[in-house]
Write a protein that holds these residues in place. Sequence first.
Motif, PDB file in Angstrom:
ATOM      1  N   VAL A   1      12.478  62.656  67.911  1.00  0.00           N
ATOM      2  CA  VAL A   1      12.120  61.638  67.430  1.00  0.00           C
ATOM      3  C   VAL A   1      11.742  61.698  65.472  1.00  0.00           C
ATOM      4  CG1 VAL A   1       9.689  60.812  66.934  1.00  0.00           C
ATOM      5  CG2 VAL A   1      10.465  61.273  70.111  1.00  0.00           C
ATOM      6  N   ALA A   2      12.275  63.697  65.534  1.00  0.00           N
ATOM      7  CA  ALA A   2      11.407  63.598  63.517  1.00  0.00           C
ATOM      8  C   ALA A   2      12.386  63.818  63.125  1.00  0.00           C
ATOM      9  CB  ALA A   2      11.008  64.875  64.201  1.00  0.00           C
ATOM     10  N   GLN A   3      13.851  63.112  63.127  1.00  0.00           N
ATOM     11  CA  GLN A   3      15.256  63.126  62.514  1.00  0.00           C
ATOM     12  C   GLN A   3      14.873  62.454  61.856  1.00  0.00           C
ATOM     13  OE1 GLN A   3      18.675  63.921  65.301  1.00  0.00           O
ATOM     14  NE2 GLN A   3      17.731  66.567  64.992  1.00  0.00           N
ATOM     15  N   ASP A   4      16.072  62.544  60.619  1.00  0.00           N
ATOM     16  CA  ASP A   4      16.051  60.747  60.016  1.00  0.00           C
ATOM     17  C   ASP A   4      17.466  60.543  60.790  1.00  0.00           C
ATOM     18  OD1 ASP A   4      14.893  62.231  56.625  1.00  0.00           O
ATOM     19  OD2 ASP A   4      13.954  61.729  58.122  1.00  0.00           O
ATOM     20  N   ALA A   5      17.415  59.487  60.609  1.00  0.00           N
ATOM     21  CA  ALA A   5      18.870  58.519  60.586  1.00  0.00           C
ATOM     22  C   ALA A   5      20.014  59.335  59.395  1.00  0.00           C
ATOM     23  CB  ALA A   5      19.146  57.065  60.190  1.00  0.00           C
ATOM     24  N   PRO A   6      21.221  59.702  60.688  1.00  0.00           N
ATOM     25  CA  PRO A   6      22.369  60.109  59.649  1.00  0.00           C
ATOM     26  C   PRO A   6      22.405  60.034  59.218  1.00  0.00           C
ATOM     27  CG  PRO A   6      22.819  58.515  61.767  1.00  0.00           C
ATOM     28  CD  PRO A   6      21.559  58.555  62.002  1.00  0.00           C
ATOM     29  N   ALA A   7      22.624  60.811  57.514  1.00  0.00           N
ATOM     30  CA  ALA A   7      23.702  59.774  56.797  1.00  0.00           C
ATOM     31  C   ALA A   7      24.907  59.636  56.589  1.00  0.00           C
ATOM     32  CB  ALA A   7      23.606  61.423  55.372  1.00  0.00           C
ATOM     33  N   ASP A   8      25.467  58.682  55.989  1.00  0.00           N
ATOM     34  CA  ASP A   8      26.610  57.953  55.811  1.00  0.00           C
ATOM     35  C   ASP A   8      27.183  59.313  55.610  1.00  0.00           C
ATOM     36  OD1 ASP A   8      25.214  55.793  57.144  1.00  0.00           O
ATOM     37  OD2 ASP A   8      25.028  54.816  55.095  1.00  0.00           O
ATOM     38  N   PRO A   9      29.197  59.116  55.748  1.00  0.00           N
ATOM     39  CA  PRO A   9      29.959  59.798  55.069  1.00  0.00           C
ATOM     40  C   PRO A   9      29.767  59.617  54.298  1.00  0.00           C
ATOM     41  CG  PRO A   9      31.193  58.407  57.085  1.00  0.00           C
ATOM     42  CD  PRO A   9      29.555  58.155  56.907  1.00  0.00           C
ATOM     43  N   PRO A  10      31.030  60.511  53.043  1.00  0.00           N
ATOM     44  CA  PRO A  10      31.214  60.494  52.092  1.00  0.00           C
ATOM     45  C   PRO A  10      31.982  59.167  51.745  1.00  0.00           C
ATOM     46  CG  PRO A  10      31.758  62.436  52.159  1.00  0.00           C
ATOM     47  CD  PRO A  10      31.503  61.815  53.724  1.00  0.00           C
ATOM     48  N   GLN A  11      31.889  58.193  50.803  1.00  0.00           N
ATOM     49  CA  GLN A  11      33.051  57.349  51.219  1.00  0.00           C
ATOM     50  C   GLN A  11      34.193  57.705  50.369  1.00  0.00           C
ATOM     51  OE1 GLN A  11      32.768  53.973  52.069  1.00  0.00           O
ATOM     52  NE2 GLN A  11      31.335  54.611  52.965  1.00  0.00           N
ATOM     53  N   ARG A  12      34.392  58.490  49.394  1.00  0.00           N
ATOM     54  CA  ARG A  12      35.784  58.947  48.855  1.00  0.00           C
ATOM     55  C   ARG A  12      35.731  60.379  48.609  1.00  0.00           C
ATOM     56  NH1 ARG A  12      37.117  58.598  42.298  1.00  0.00           N
ATOM     57  NH2 ARG A  12      39.224  58.878  42.351  1.00  0.00           N
ATOM     58  N   VAL A  13      37.070  61.021  48.893  1.00  0.00           N
ATOM     59  CA  VAL A  13      37.648  61.900  48.857  1.00  0.00           C
ATOM     60  C   VAL A  13      38.479  62.552  47.927  1.00  0.00           C
ATOM     61  CG1 VAL A  13      37.768  64.242  50.653  1.00  0.00           C
ATOM     62  CG2 VAL A  13      36.472  62.570  51.498  1.00  0.00           C
TER      63      VAL A  13
ATOM     64  N   ASP B   1      28.527  59.278  45.618  1.00  0.00           N
ATOM     65  CA  ASP B   1      29.667  59.291  47.279  1.00  0.00           C
ATOM     66  C   ASP B   1      30.429  59.633  46.987  1.00  0.00           C
ATOM     67  OD1 ASP B   1      29.290  58.204  49.893  1.00  0.00           O
ATOM     68  OD2 ASP B   1      29.441  56.337  48.925  1.00  0.00           O
ATOM     69  N   GLU B   2      31.023  60.724  46.770  1.00  0.00           N
ATOM     70  CA  GLU B   2      31.982  61.683  46.546  1.00  0.00           C
ATOM     71  C   GLU B   2      32.012  62.579  46.977  1.00  0.00           C
ATOM     72  OE1 GLU B   2      35.606  61.049  43.149  1.00  0.00           O
ATOM     73  OE2 GLU B   2      33.617  61.425  42.357  1.00  0.00           O
ATOM     74  N   ILE B   3      33.170  63.440  47.281  1.00  0.00           N
ATOM     75  CA  ILE B   3      33.610  64.809  47.443  1.00  0.00           C
ATOM     76  C   ILE B   3      34.271  65.054  46.851  1.00  0.00           C
ATOM     77  CG2 ILE B   3      33.769  66.189  49.209  1.00  0.00           C
ATOM     78  CD1 ILE B   3      32.169  65.125  51.127  1.00  0.00           C
ATOM     79  N   VAL B   4      34.743  66.453  45.947  1.00  0.00           N
ATOM     80  CA  VAL B   4      35.363  66.865  45.445  1.00  0.00           C
ATOM     81  C   VAL B   4      36.476  68.283  45.787  1.00  0.00           C
ATOM     82  CG1 VAL B   4      37.103  67.285  42.921  1.00  0.00           C
ATOM     83  CG2 VAL B   4      35.549  66.086  43.213  1.00  0.00           C
ATOM     84  N   VAL B   5      37.383  68.162  45.862  1.00  0.00           N
ATOM     85  CA  VAL B   5      37.590  69.258  47.339  1.00  0.00           C
ATOM     86  C   VAL B   5      39.037  69.954  46.525  1.00  0.00           C
ATOM     87  CG1 VAL B   5      39.483  70.034  49.176  1.00  0.00           C
ATOM     88  CG2 VAL B   5      37.357  68.297  49.590  1.00  0.00           C
TER      89      VAL B   5
END
Length: 134
Positions: A18-30, A48-52
């Motif tokens: 009950v206490a958990q927040d809504a799941p975060a959206d996955p990043p839109q850009r990698v 909203d971007e991840i750099v590998v």
Amino acid sequence: MARWVLAGLALAIAGPAVAQDAPADPPQRVRNATVYGDEQCPKPDSDDEIVVCARLNENERYRIPKRFRDPPSQRSADASWAQRADTAMEAARATRPNSCSVIGTGGQTGCTQAMLRQWFAERRQQQAAERAIP
């Protein structure tokens, strides 16, 4: 008392759900980047971007990538049967009769034919050169 224990157990199990927040959206850009030596990995343009980053040695910067260095194999599995047969025929050509070769039992039989083919080719070339003279 058992009722209170069961109620407490139910709250303990359901409480985190009950206490958990809504799941975060996955990043839109990698974005994938290759850095060399001591270079810094580029920063993301947005939240909203991840750099590998892949780090390579400095001496790899100007080399041809490994996947392009070696030529494709002639014996690859995707070669057609016709190409494989032509390769086998070409490899065995020196040992056949009429090949004008010291290899094999009938190799010497083609030497006269080879000399005649060469003579006719030279003759045709000479006639073509004479026709080209005005």
